[in-house]
Write an enzyme that holds these catalytic residues in place. Structure first.
Site, short mmCIF file in Angstrom:
data_model
loop_
_atom_site.label_atom_id
_atom_site.label_comp_id
_atom_site.label_asym_id
_atom_site.label_seq_id
_atom_site.Cartn_x
_atom_site.Cartn_y
_atom_site.Cartn_z
N PRO A 42 -60.90 -27.30 -6.13
CA PRO A 42 -61.88 -28.19 -5.48
C PRO A 42 -62.27 -27.71 -4.09
O PRO A 42 -63.31 -28.09 -3.57
CB PRO A 42 -61.14 -29.53 -5.38
CG PRO A 42 -60.04 -29.46 -6.37
CD PRO A 42 -59.66 -28.01 -6.50
N GLU A 70 -50.30 -29.58 -7.90
CA GLU A 70 -51.05 -29.77 -6.65
C GLU A 70 -51.87 -28.53 -6.30
O GLU A 70 -52.63 -28.54 -5.33
CB GLU A 70 -50.11 -30.09 -5.49
CG GLU A 70 -49.55 -31.49 -5.51
CD GLU A 70 -50.62 -32.57 -5.57
OE1 GLU A 70 -51.62 -32.47 -4.85
OE2 GLU A 70 -50.45 -33.50 -6.36
N ARG A 90 -74.41 -17.73 -21.43
CA ARG A 90 -75.77 -17.99 -21.91
C ARG A 90 -76.82 -17.20 -21.13
O ARG A 90 -77.97 -17.13 -21.55
CB ARG A 90 -76.07 -19.49 -21.97
CG ARG A 90 -76.02 -20.21 -20.66
CD ARG A 90 -75.96 -21.71 -20.87
NE ARG A 90 -77.03 -22.22 -21.70
CZ ARG A 90 -78.31 -22.29 -21.34
NH1 ARG A 90 -78.67 -21.90 -20.14
NH2 ARG A 90 -79.21 -22.77 -22.16
N ASP A 149 -85.12 -22.97 -18.02
CA ASP A 149 -84.20 -24.11 -18.01
C ASP A 149 -84.16 -24.70 -16.60
O ASP A 149 -84.63 -24.06 -15.65
CB ASP A 149 -82.77 -23.63 -18.36
CG ASP A 149 -82.54 -23.56 -19.86
OD1 ASP A 149 -83.10 -24.40 -20.58
OD2 ASP A 149 -81.78 -22.67 -20.29
N1 SAM Z 1 -54.30 -30.97 -4.89
C1 SAM Z 1 -55.55 -30.37 -5.24
C2 SAM Z 1 -56.63 -30.87 -4.28
O1 SAM Z 1 -56.52 -31.99 -3.82
O2 SAM Z 1 -57.60 -30.10 -4.05
C3 SAM Z 1 -55.96 -30.71 -6.67
C4 SAM Z 1 -55.13 -30.04 -7.67
S1 SAM Z 1 -55.69 -30.31 -9.30
C5 SAM Z 1 -54.77 -31.69 -9.78
C6 SAM Z 1 -54.94 -29.01 -10.20
C7 SAM Z 1 -55.82 -27.79 -10.41
O3 SAM Z 1 -57.00 -28.16 -11.14
C8 SAM Z 1 -56.35 -27.09 -9.19
O4 SAM Z 1 -55.43 -26.21 -8.62
C9 SAM Z 1 -57.55 -26.36 -9.74
O5 SAM Z 1 -57.17 -25.13 -10.34
C10 SAM Z 1 -58.06 -27.30 -10.81
N2 SAM Z 1 -59.21 -28.12 -10.38
C11 SAM Z 1 -59.21 -29.45 -10.16
N3 SAM Z 1 -60.40 -29.89 -9.79
C12 SAM Z 1 -61.23 -28.81 -9.78
C13 SAM Z 1 -62.60 -28.62 -9.46
N4 SAM Z 1 -63.37 -29.63 -9.07
N5 SAM Z 1 -63.10 -27.37 -9.56
C14 SAM Z 1 -62.33 -26.34 -9.94
N6 SAM Z 1 -61.02 -26.46 -10.25
C15 SAM Z 1 -60.46 -27.67 -10.16
#
Ligand code: SAM
Length: 220
Positions: A90, A120, A158, A173
């Site tokens: 994120p 996490e 794609r 698109d």
């Molecule tokens: N503690 C992290 C935070 O607050 O940013 C979130 C961890 S999430 C539960 C677990 C994993 O999901 C992350 O390490 C990432 O690889 C993936 N993930 C979750 N949300 C994502 C997003 N919006 N984009 C890309 N990967 C995501």
């Protein structure tokens, strides 16, 4: 194009019908894409194949540890040394159509190494030492990086020349350059009238310039 996916859930990819049918399935059968999965847990030197531990500084949740991630990434890098390592998180840059276009051209020959986080997230030292690009698929939190990786693979595939037939050109698109990166106009198909609701007259007129103008005016 080759995609190397590092995950603790390789079956999410290997057993996923999404990669077996329709456009991604066809692209795989034709050899236009290859998805290789790598189980991070197999690289763990822990006797129980542990890949996570408690965070320094305290707090809830677990963090993916350095040892298996360093070993997994280094091993995949040996197979594919030129591919950049992309961590889905994120905190990364938000994925957009221009990113998909850039990746489909710039990284088509080298492929991509795609790292899925869980818990996490991962130890910062992995990010500092081995990750080249950090990508988020949107401002929300998923349980793991696997869905995010699938989103990247789909949106890139794609755009690889020859994957979509001409009738389905990605150049027309939503977010394409031709549409000034705007969202696509509304579509209608037969019948001309359904439950009293008619198709706009201009689309039945056969007047190509007027149709183009109407479509342009209806981009969002
Ligand atoms: N503690 C992290 C935070 O607050 O940013 C979130 C961890 S999430 C539960 C677990 C994993 O999901 C992350 O390490 C990432 O690889 C993936 N993930 C979750 N949300 C994502 C997003 N919006 N984009 C890309 N990967 C995501």
């Amino acid at each position: 194009m080759r995609f190397d996916v590092l995950t603790i859930f390789p079956s999410f990819f290997e057993e996923n019908p999404y990669f077996k049918y329709s456009i991604l399935g066809e692209a795989t059968k034709k050899g236009q894409i290859e998805v290789h999965t790598h189980d991070i847990r197999e690289y763990s030197e822990d006797k129980h194949k542990k890949v996570d531990d408690t965070p320094y500084g305290g707090g809830a949740g677990m963090v993916m540890t350095c040892q298996p991630l360093f070993a997994a990434i280094k091993s995949v890098k040996k197979e594919n040394p030129k591919a950049p390592v992309v961590f889905l998180t994120p905190q990364g840059e938000t994925w957009t159509q221009p990113h998909a276009e850039e990746f489909a051209t710039k990284h088509e020959q080298t492929g991509l190494i795609l790292l899925c986080g869980r818990y996490e997230g991962i130890d910062q030292r992995v990010r500092d030492a081995l990750v080249d690009i950090e990508i988020s698929i949107g401002d929300y939190v998923l349980t793991g990086g696997e869905l995010a990786v699938m989103t990247l693979i789909d949106s890139i595939t794609r755009l690889i020349p020859g994957v979509l037939g001409n009738e389905n050109s990605p150049e027309e698109d939503s977010f394409c350059v031709k549409f000034d990166r705007k969202k696509e106009y509304p579509h209608y198909t037969k019948p001309e009238e359904f439950q009293g609701i008619k198709v706009p007259d201009v689309l039945l007129s056969g007047h190509h310039a007027n149709i183009e103008a109407w479509r342009h005016d209806n981009l969002k």
